[in-house]
Design an enzyme around this catalytic site. Structure first.
Site, PDB file in Angstrom:
ATOM      1  N   ARG A   1       0.874  -1.186   0.000  1.00  0.00           N
ATOM      2  CA  ARG A   1       0.000   0.000   0.000  1.00  0.00           C
ATOM      3  C   ARG A   1       0.914   1.240   0.000  1.00  0.00           C
ATOM      4  O   ARG A   1       1.356   1.686   1.056  1.00  0.00           O
ATOM      5  CB  ARG A   1      -0.892   0.041   1.258  1.00  0.00           C
TER       6      ARG A   1
ATOM      7  N   ASP B   1      -3.602   9.558   5.425  1.00  0.00           N
ATOM      8  CA  ASP B   1      -2.662   8.479   5.097  1.00  0.00           C
ATOM      9  C   ASP B   1      -1.238   8.977   4.983  1.00  0.00           C
ATOM     10  O   ASP B   1      -0.284   8.229   5.217  1.00  0.00           O
ATOM     11  CB  ASP B   1      -3.097   7.773   3.811  1.00  0.00           C
TER      12      ASP B   1
ATOM     13  N   LYS C   1      -8.484   9.234   2.015  1.00  0.00           N
ATOM     14  CA  LYS C   1      -9.384   8.481   1.137  1.00  0.00           C
ATOM     15  C   LYS C   1     -10.004   9.361   0.060  1.00  0.00           C
ATOM     16  O   LYS C   1     -10.415  10.493   0.325  1.00  0.00           O
ATOM     17  CB  LYS C   1     -10.477   7.830   1.998  1.00  0.00           C
TER      18      LYS C   1
HETATM   19  O1  MRU Z   1      -7.933   2.402   1.707  1.00  0.00           O
HETATM   20  P1  MRU Z   1      -8.076   2.461   3.203  1.00  0.00           P
HETATM   21  O2  MRU Z   1      -9.364   1.915   3.698  1.00  0.00           O
HETATM   22  O3  MRU Z   1      -6.868   1.878   3.906  1.00  0.00           O
HETATM   23  O4  MRU Z   1      -8.071   4.006   3.489  1.00  0.00           O
HETATM   24  C1  MRU Z   1      -8.234   4.471   4.775  1.00  0.00           C
HETATM   25  C2  MRU Z   1      -8.290   5.935   4.877  1.00  0.00           C
HETATM   26  O5  MRU Z   1      -8.193   6.661   3.923  1.00  0.00           O
HETATM   27  C3  MRU Z   1      -8.363   6.478   6.243  1.00  0.00           C
HETATM   28  O6  MRU Z   1      -9.085   7.649   6.257  1.00  0.00           O
HETATM   29  C4  MRU Z   1      -6.939   6.730   6.694  1.00  0.00           C
HETATM   30  O7  MRU Z   1      -6.170   5.588   6.652  1.00  0.00           O
HETATM   31  C5  MRU Z   1      -6.887   7.434   7.958  1.00  0.00           C
HETATM   32  S1  MRU Z   1      -6.646   6.624   9.479  1.00  0.00           S
HETATM   33  C6  MRU Z   1      -7.284   5.115   9.567  1.00  0.00           C
END
Ligand code: MRU
Length: 347
Positions: free
Chosen positions: A91, A231, A242
């Site tokens: 990721r 992130d 996101k």
């Molecule tokens: O693709 P994801 O579900 O891992 O994305 C998560 C997000 O964008 C959250 O808002 C982010 O990780 C913030 S803290 C958990």
């Protein structure tokens, strides 16, 4: 946090296995996934069995420790280096993944035990940081506040507590009444599936809204503040989160709704000067074209919900420029999203 009276962390390690709440099955089934090897942990991160910046970070730290534990004496260095690269490729946007892998890798240079110990320390820190985010964020929340959030930045996205939802949980524990508008967050619907499940589990009043309804409620003065997670945060305060977060932030500014981002300092990447330097993960178009849910026999099915044969684009994140962000809630306090203010928190 508790599920049916039992306390769970989102991700943890026992022996040589990493255990994770399987987030691909929620909210329909609650199951624990066991990743027995570093490779299995990588696959679990990539396929989002565990997801969310904080949980990804903890799982990646454990995966790195697994690599040290399973590396053969002959070719040890190459094995752990290849594993590091493999974990980092799962990721690319989540800063916490790189932060954790780096720390565990460095500890592993001393001994395998140190690698494991560091991964455990990281997971414990993750909880404490999230709790502190809750404490600081709670100060912004008034009794009766209506708060909008995007995606899932709750305890499923961390080891416990969460980032964006930690202030909500803290406020509730302090006896305040809070109401949450949950953006559904297509295409994977982390809001509709995970945040809604978490809030229901915590007895917090909430409602799921379509992704395109945020402007409607903000324009009606029904949203007191918005809190999202992050992130990766660039040196100038631009925030990757996101996909869809950017639109919410622009709308929030238009309607005078304070827009807060909640994240630990480990999410800041001061080598990214601005948001333009942040790599945005592109995911499979199938996540847009198909949706999953239980059929009448409660068997989980994937069904096509778009025009057959049409292609889809699926950027997982977008970048919100710092100018739209009111403040960043961290474990050390609330930071103004600009380079100078951010720098002060690192020295
Ligand atoms: O693709 P994801 O579900 O891992 O994305 C998560 C997000 O964008 C959250 O808002 C982010 O990780 C913030 S803290 C958990």
């Amino acid at each position: 946090m508790k599920v049916k009276g039992k306390h769970y962390r989102t991700v943890w390690m026992e022996g040589t296995s990493v255990f994770m709440i399987d987030q691909t099955l929620l909210p329909f089934e609650f199951e624990i996934f066991e990743a027995k090897t570093c490779k299995e942990s990588c696959l679990a991160i990539k396929t989002m069995i565990t997801r969310g910046a904080g949980a990804i970070g903890a799982a990646a730290g454990f995966a790195m420790a697994q690599a040290f534990m399973e590396a053969p004496a002959n070719g040890f260095e190459k094995y752990v280096l290849d594993a590091k690269k493999e974990i980092e490729s799962t990721r690319p946007t989540a800063r916490n993944l790189f932060f954790a892998v780096d720390r565990v890798f460095r500890a592993g240079q001393r001994s395998v035990e140190k690698a494991l110990q560091e991964a455990r320390v990281l997971a414990d820190e993750n909880i404490e940081e999230a709790r502190m985010i809750g404490e600081f964020g709670n100060e912004l929340i008034e009794d009766g506040f209506m708060i909008e959030t995007h995606c899932n930045a709750g305890w499923l996205g961390f080891v416990d507590w969460g980032s964006a939802l930690a202030p909500v949980y803290y406020a509730k524990n302090k006896g305040k009444s809070v109401f949450v508008y949950v953006d559904e967050t297509r295409p994977r619907s982390q809001g509709a599936r995970l945040t809604a499940w978490e809030l229901k589990n915590e007895n917090i009043e909430h409602v799921i809204i379509p992704d395109n309804a945020g402007a409607f409620y903000m324009s009606q003065g029904k949203v007191d503040m918005m809190i999202t997670g992050a992130d990766r945060i660039a040196a100038n305060g631009d925030v990757a989160n996101k996909i869809g977060t950017l639109e919410k932030a622009i709308v929030a500014k238009e309607y005078g709704v304070p827009f807060y981002v909640a994240a630990p300092l480990s999410t800041f990447d001061r080598e990214c000067m601005t948001g333009d330097d942040i790599e945005i993960e592109q995911r499979d178009e199938k996540e847009v074209l198909y949706q999953s849910g239980p059929d009448e026999k409660e068997i989980l099915r994937n069904i096509l919900v778009c025009n057959p044969g049409s292609a889809a684009l699926n950027p997982a994140f977008d970048v919100t420029p710092a100018k739209y962000i009111t403040g960043i809630i961290t474990e050390e306090g609330i930071i103004k999203p600009d380079k100078e203010a951010i720098n002060k928190f690192f020295y």
